[in-house]
Design a protein around this motif. Structure first.
Motif, PDB file in Angstrom:
ATOM      1  N   ASP A  58       7.222  14.032  23.078  1.00 47.07           N
ATOM      2  CA  ASP A  58       8.671  13.803  23.081  1.00 47.07           C
ATOM      3  C   ASP A  58       9.111  12.708  24.046  1.00 47.07           C
ATOM      4  O   ASP A  58      10.222  12.173  23.912  1.00 47.07           O
ATOM      5  N   THR A  59       8.261  12.363  25.003  1.00 46.90           N
ATOM      6  CA  THR A  59       8.697  11.393  26.021  1.00 46.90           C
ATOM      7  C   THR A  59       7.858  10.120  26.076  1.00 46.90           C
ATOM      8  O   THR A  59       8.311   9.121  26.632  1.00 46.90           O
ATOM      9  N   THR A  60       6.655  10.145  25.512  1.00 47.30           N
ATOM     10  CA  THR A  60       5.782   8.977  25.628  1.00 47.30           C
ATOM     11  C   THR A  60       6.342   7.779  24.865  1.00 47.30           C
ATOM     12  O   THR A  60       7.024   7.937  23.852  1.00 47.30           O
ATOM     13  N   ARG A  61       6.054   6.609  25.365  1.00 47.65           N
ATOM     14  CA  ARG A  61       6.431   5.378  24.678  1.00 47.65           C
ATOM     15  C   ARG A  61       5.194   4.650  24.155  1.00 47.65           C
ATOM     16  O   ARG A  61       5.262   3.492  23.754  1.00 47.65           O
ATOM     17  N   ASN A  62       4.066   5.363  24.180  1.00 50.91           N
ATOM     18  CA  ASN A  62       2.811   4.787  23.709  1.00 50.91           C
ATOM     19  C   ASN A  62       2.465   5.305  22.327  1.00 50.91           C
ATOM     20  O   ASN A  62       2.885   6.406  21.938  1.00 50.91           O
ATOM     21  N   LEU A  63       1.693   4.534  21.612  1.00 52.17           N
ATOM     22  CA  LEU A  63       1.317   4.907  20.250  1.00 52.17           C
ATOM     23  C   LEU A  63      -0.147   4.561  20.028  1.00 52.17           C
ATOM     24  O   LEU A  63      -0.571   3.435  20.294  1.00 52.17           O
ATOM     25  N   TYR A  64      -0.913   5.526  19.573  1.00 50.78           N
ATOM     26  CA  TYR A  64      -2.324   5.310  19.282  1.00 50.78           C
ATOM     27  C   TYR A  64      -2.534   5.645  17.813  1.00 50.78           C
ATOM     28  O   TYR A  64      -2.183   6.741  17.354  1.00 50.78           O
ATOM     29  N   ILE A  65      -3.081   4.683  17.055  1.00 44.41           N
ATOM     30  CA  ILE A  65      -3.258   4.866  15.621  1.00 44.41           C
ATOM     31  C   ILE A  65      -4.733   4.811  15.281  1.00 44.41           C
ATOM     32  O   ILE A  65      -5.432   3.869  15.667  1.00 44.41           O
ATOM     33  N   GLU A  66      -5.214   5.805  14.546  1.00 44.57           N
ATOM     34  CA  GLU A  66      -6.584   5.805  14.035  1.00 44.57           C
ATOM     35  C   GLU A  66      -6.548   5.454  12.556  1.00 44.57           C
ATOM     36  O   GLU A  66      -5.752   6.008  11.805  1.00 44.57           O
ATOM     37  N   GLY A  67      -7.418   4.537  12.150  1.00 45.84           N
ATOM     38  CA  GLY A  67      -7.462   4.168  10.743  1.00 45.84           C
ATOM     39  C   GLY A  67      -7.715   2.688  10.565  1.00 45.84           C
ATOM     40  O   GLY A  67      -7.983   1.958  11.524  1.00 45.84           O
ATOM     41  N   ASP A  68      -7.657   2.228   9.327  1.00 44.23           N
ATOM     42  CA  ASP A  68      -7.861   0.818   9.016  1.00 44.23           C
ATOM     43  C   ASP A  68      -6.744  -0.001   9.645  1.00 44.23           C
ATOM     44  O   ASP A  68      -5.563   0.247   9.402  1.00 44.23           O
ATOM     45  N   ASN A  69      -7.107  -0.996  10.471  1.00 40.36           N
ATOM     46  CA  ASN A  69      -6.063  -1.730  11.186  1.00 40.36           C
ATOM     47  C   ASN A  69      -5.202  -2.588  10.272  1.00 40.36           C
ATOM     48  O   ASN A  69      -4.050  -2.869  10.582  1.00 40.36           O
ATOM     49  N   LEU A  70      -5.724  -3.016   9.116  1.00 41.80           N
ATOM     50  CA  LEU A  70      -4.912  -3.781   8.176  1.00 41.80           C
ATOM     51  C   LEU A  70      -3.815  -2.896   7.580  1.00 41.80           C
ATOM     52  O   LEU A  70      -2.645  -3.301   7.500  1.00 41.80           O
ATOM     53  N   ASP A  71      -4.180  -1.687   7.202  1.00 45.33           N
ATOM     54  CA  ASP A  71      -3.182  -0.736   6.690  1.00 45.33           C
ATOM     55  C   ASP A  71      -2.157  -0.407   7.761  1.00 45.33           C
ATOM     56  O   ASP A  71      -0.947  -0.316   7.487  1.00 45.33           O
ATOM     57  N   ALA A  72      -2.632  -0.212   8.987  1.00 50.18           N
ATOM     58  CA  ALA A  72      -1.721   0.126  10.085  1.00 50.18           C
ATOM     59  C   ALA A  72      -0.722  -1.004  10.326  1.00 50.18           C
ATOM     60  O   ALA A  72       0.471  -0.758  10.550  1.00 50.18           O
ATOM     61  N   LEU A  73      -1.181  -2.244  10.268  1.00 49.51           N
ATOM     62  CA  LEU A  73      -0.289  -3.387  10.473  1.00 49.51           C
ATOM     63  C   LEU A  73       0.778  -3.452   9.382  1.00 49.51           C
ATOM     64  O   LEU A  73       1.946  -3.754   9.651  1.00 49.51           O
ATOM     65  N   LYS A  74       0.378  -3.153   8.157  1.00 47.84           N
ATOM     66  CA  LYS A  74       1.350  -3.162   7.058  1.00 47.84           C
ATOM     67  C   LYS A  74       2.404  -2.083   7.250  1.00 47.84           C
ATOM     68  O   LYS A  74       3.600  -2.303   6.999  1.00 47.84           O
ATOM     69  N   ILE A 131       0.853  -1.190   0.000  1.00 48.39           N
ATOM     70  CA  ILE A 131       0.000   0.000   0.000  1.00 48.39           C
ATOM     71  C   ILE A 131       0.887   1.237   0.000  1.00 48.39           C
ATOM     72  O   ILE A 131       2.020   1.205   0.492  1.00 48.39           O
ATOM     73  N   ALA A 132       0.393   2.304  -0.567  1.00 52.15           N
ATOM     74  CA  ALA A 132       1.122   3.574  -0.582  1.00 52.15           C
ATOM     75  C   ALA A 132       0.423   4.539   0.362  1.00 52.15           C
ATOM     76  O   ALA A 132      -0.381   5.383  -0.049  1.00 52.15           O
ATOM     77  N   LYS A 133       0.693   4.392   1.656  1.00 52.70           N
ATOM     78  CA  LYS A 133       0.055   5.238   2.660  1.00 52.70           C
ATOM     79  C   LYS A 133       1.087   5.675   3.691  1.00 52.70           C
ATOM     80  O   LYS A 133       2.194   5.151   3.750  1.00 52.70           O
ATOM     81  N   THR A 134       0.700   6.628   4.511  1.00 50.58           N
ATOM     82  CA  THR A 134       1.610   7.192   5.502  1.00 50.58           C
ATOM     83  C   THR A 134       0.916   7.314   6.851  1.00 50.58           C
ATOM     84  O   THR A 134      -0.270   7.648   6.919  1.00 50.58           O
ATOM     85  N   LEU A 135       1.659   7.040   7.915  1.00 53.98           N
ATOM     86  CA  LEU A 135       1.167   7.343   9.255  1.00 53.98           C
ATOM     87  C   LEU A 135       1.534   8.786   9.561  1.00 53.98           C
ATOM     88  O   LEU A 135       2.713   9.142   9.610  1.00 53.98           O
ATOM     89  N   ARG A 136       0.538   9.622   9.716  1.00 54.11           N
ATOM     90  CA  ARG A 136       0.784  11.047   9.903  1.00 54.11           C
ATOM     91  C   ARG A 136       0.664  11.416  11.377  1.00 54.11           C
ATOM     92  O   ARG A 136      -0.412  11.305  11.965  1.00 54.11           O
ATOM     93  N   PRO A 137       1.752  11.856  12.013  1.00 55.28           N
ATOM     94  CA  PRO A 137       1.690  12.269  13.425  1.00 55.28           C
ATOM     95  C   PRO A 137       0.773  13.475  13.616  1.00 55.28           C
ATOM     96  O   PRO A 137       0.769  14.400  12.795  1.00 55.28           O
ATOM     97  N   VAL A 138      -0.019  13.465  14.659  1.00 48.38           N
ATOM     98  CA  VAL A 138      -0.883  14.596  14.995  1.00 48.38           C
ATOM     99  C   VAL A 138      -0.437  15.095  16.367  1.00 48.38           C
ATOM    100  O   VAL A 138      -1.014  14.756  17.402  1.00 48.38           O
ATOM    101  N   LYS A 139       0.616  15.903  16.361  1.00 49.58           N
ATOM    102  CA  LYS A 139       1.231  16.331  17.618  1.00 49.58           C
ATOM    103  C   LYS A 139       0.307  17.219  18.448  1.00 49.58           C
ATOM    104  O   LYS A 139       0.350  17.201  19.675  1.00 49.58           O
ATOM    105  N   GLU A 140      -0.540  17.999  17.755  1.00 45.61           N
ATOM    106  CA  GLU A 140      -1.404  18.916  18.503  1.00 45.61           C
ATOM    107  C   GLU A 140      -2.451  18.176  19.325  1.00 45.61           C
ATOM    108  O   GLU A 140      -2.994  18.729  20.284  1.00 45.61           O
ATOM    109  N   ARG A 141      -2.766  16.946  18.977  1.00 48.15           N
ATOM    110  CA  ARG A 141      -3.727  16.159  19.743  1.00 48.15           C
ATOM    111  C   ARG A 141      -3.033  15.136  20.642  1.00 48.15           C
ATOM    112  O   ARG A 141      -3.686  14.317  21.283  1.00 48.15           O
ATOM    113  N   SER A 142      -1.711  15.200  20.676  1.00 49.66           N
ATOM    114  CA  SER A 142      -0.944  14.213  21.434  1.00 49.66           C
ATOM    115  C   SER A 142      -0.548  14.754  22.799  1.00 49.66           C
ATOM    116  O   SER A 142      -0.544  15.960  23.033  1.00 49.66           O
ATOM    117  N   LYS A 143      -0.202  13.855  23.675  1.00 52.68           N
ATOM    118  CA  LYS A 143       0.231  14.216  25.018  1.00 52.68           C
ATOM    119  C   LYS A 143       1.638  13.676  25.247  1.00 52.68           C
ATOM    120  O   LYS A 143       1.913  12.508  24.970  1.00 52.68           O
TER     121      LYS A 143
END
Length: 386
Positions: free
Chosen positions: A98-114, A83-95
């Motif tokens: 710079d230090t978190t070790r957690n990751l929350y992804i919104e979107g199709d989980n199959l694309d995210a896994l790839k 697939i030709a897609k990108t995970l786009r960081p949304v820093k303004e909605r993040s907490k």
């Protein structure tokens, strides 16, 4: 720059990766083909040569053990398709970006896994999946990607962000189970690639698809990687609406490990208070253990014999299901003075089990999980955050 900020572009071609792995093992089955679309020449597998190399084990055998359904071939292809897609960081909605070790992804989980596979293949220790249970109401899937957006929106139903129609999967659908299998299969294929060599995956499911999920997992992870099918009491109160009169109060969590020969769960600390030493045995604290067997005399005749105390001559006979040990092992226990003999012939001899003989300080992890933690607890927590 974090790993997440580097995940972009076209995901790897998994088919090409598999071909490269196969040719690395069997370079003599390599051939070259020309792609009719691009005109490029590339390496490929000569399957006739591969069959000669491996032997036609299943060739010509119409009856073979396998699990399949309409759409399985497409499900495998879907997992391998780039697939030709990108995970786009949304820093303004993040907490704490710079230090978190957690990751929350919104979107199709199959694309995210790839996308995650590119940077995290073989790096994930634990995966927990709570997929739709296919109750006829909770499973939604994309239908007919070939439709135009305008045509799709002229029909009833819901739509994703890309204009694709989302269709419920009612039991009246002729491919009710097949559609669910096709949904879960490619996601589990990609999840397997993410696991470390000692990684574990746990998948929640109920009776609607538990059997199919077990067969799919056996195929993807290997039946030898199956650890347990945990049972969770999900319902606090009985369901009196059941037509059968049986209230289904449980769900399952299937567990597979890439290293099934190693301990998966730490378990609880063993309760050493149960071990005492009332007779001041020099070998230390002990507790009595049952020695009654579990097999009938027809099934295990070597476990059915009269047990006699050699010092007193008392014959304790044999239980209905025999003893847990054969006579050779029992004689060794008697010689080592590890049998507790009752004073009455009607009593039942037991074994001394010493604390010092335990190979682990940890007790086993029960396959019955959860203690007064029900589905309603999660629903109440979500309501508090709403």
């Amino acid at each position: 720059m974090s790993d997440i900020e580097k995940i972009h572009g076209i995901t790897p071609d998994l088919t090409k990766e598999n071909v490269d792995r196969l040719l690395a093992l069997f370079p003599d089955v390599a051939t070259e083909i020309t792609d009719p679309k691009t005109g490029r020449t590339e390496r490929a597998v000569d399957f006739d040569a591969l069959k000669e190399r491996l032997g036609d084990v299943a060739e010509g055998n119409r009856e073979r053990y396998q699990f399949t359904w309409p759409g399985k071939r497409e499900a495998k292809h879907l997992a391998r398709e780039p697939i030709a897609k990108t995970l786009r960081p949304v820093k303004e909605r993040s907490k704490d970006w710079d230090t978190t070790r957690n990751l929350y992804i919104e979107g199709d989980n199959l694309d995210a896994l790839k996308l995650l596979r590119e940077n995290y293949a073989g790096k994930v220790k634990l995966i927990y999946i709570d997929p739709p249970y296919n109750t006829g109401h909770d499973f939604i899937y994309k239908d007919n990607f070939g439709k135009t957006v305008a045509a799709a929106k002229s029909e009833s139903g819901d739509y994703d962000d890309e204009g694709g129609q989302l269709v419920a999967n009612p039991e009246s659908n002729g491919r009710f189970h097949s559609d669910w299998c096709s949904m879960i299969y490619p996601r589990l294929l990609l999840a397997r690639d993410l696991l470390t060599n000692d990684g574990v995956i746990l998948i929640s499911v109920d009776d609607h698809e538990a059997v199919n999920l077990k067969k799919i997992c056996d195929e993807i992870f290997g039946s030898e990687s199956f650890c347990a099918q945990l049972v969770w009491k999900s319902r606090q109160n009985k369901d009196n609406r059941s037509v059968t009169g049986v209230s289904i109060d449980h769900e399952y969590v299937l567990m597979y490990s890439k290293s099934p020969d190693k301990r998966v769960f730490r378990g609880a600390d063993r309760l050493e208070d149960a071990y005492q030493n009332p007779d001041n045995d020099p070998r230390g604290p002990w507790q009595s253990a049952n020695m009654v067997g579990l097999a009938t005399e027809d099934a295990r005749p070597n476990l059915h014999y009269d047990l006699i105390n050699p010092k007193t001559g008392i014959n304790y006979g044999k239980p209905e299901k025999g003893w847990r040990y054969d006579q050779r092992t029992m004689n060794r226990l008697i010689k080592d003075d590890k049998i507790i003999w009752p004073s009455s012939p009607n009593g039942r001899p037991r074994r001394k089990k010493f604390l010092s003989e335990l190979t682990s300080d940890l007790a086993g992890f029960s396959s019955i999980i959860g203690d007064r933690i029900y589905t309603r607890n999660g629903s109440l927590e979500i309501r508090e955050y709403s």
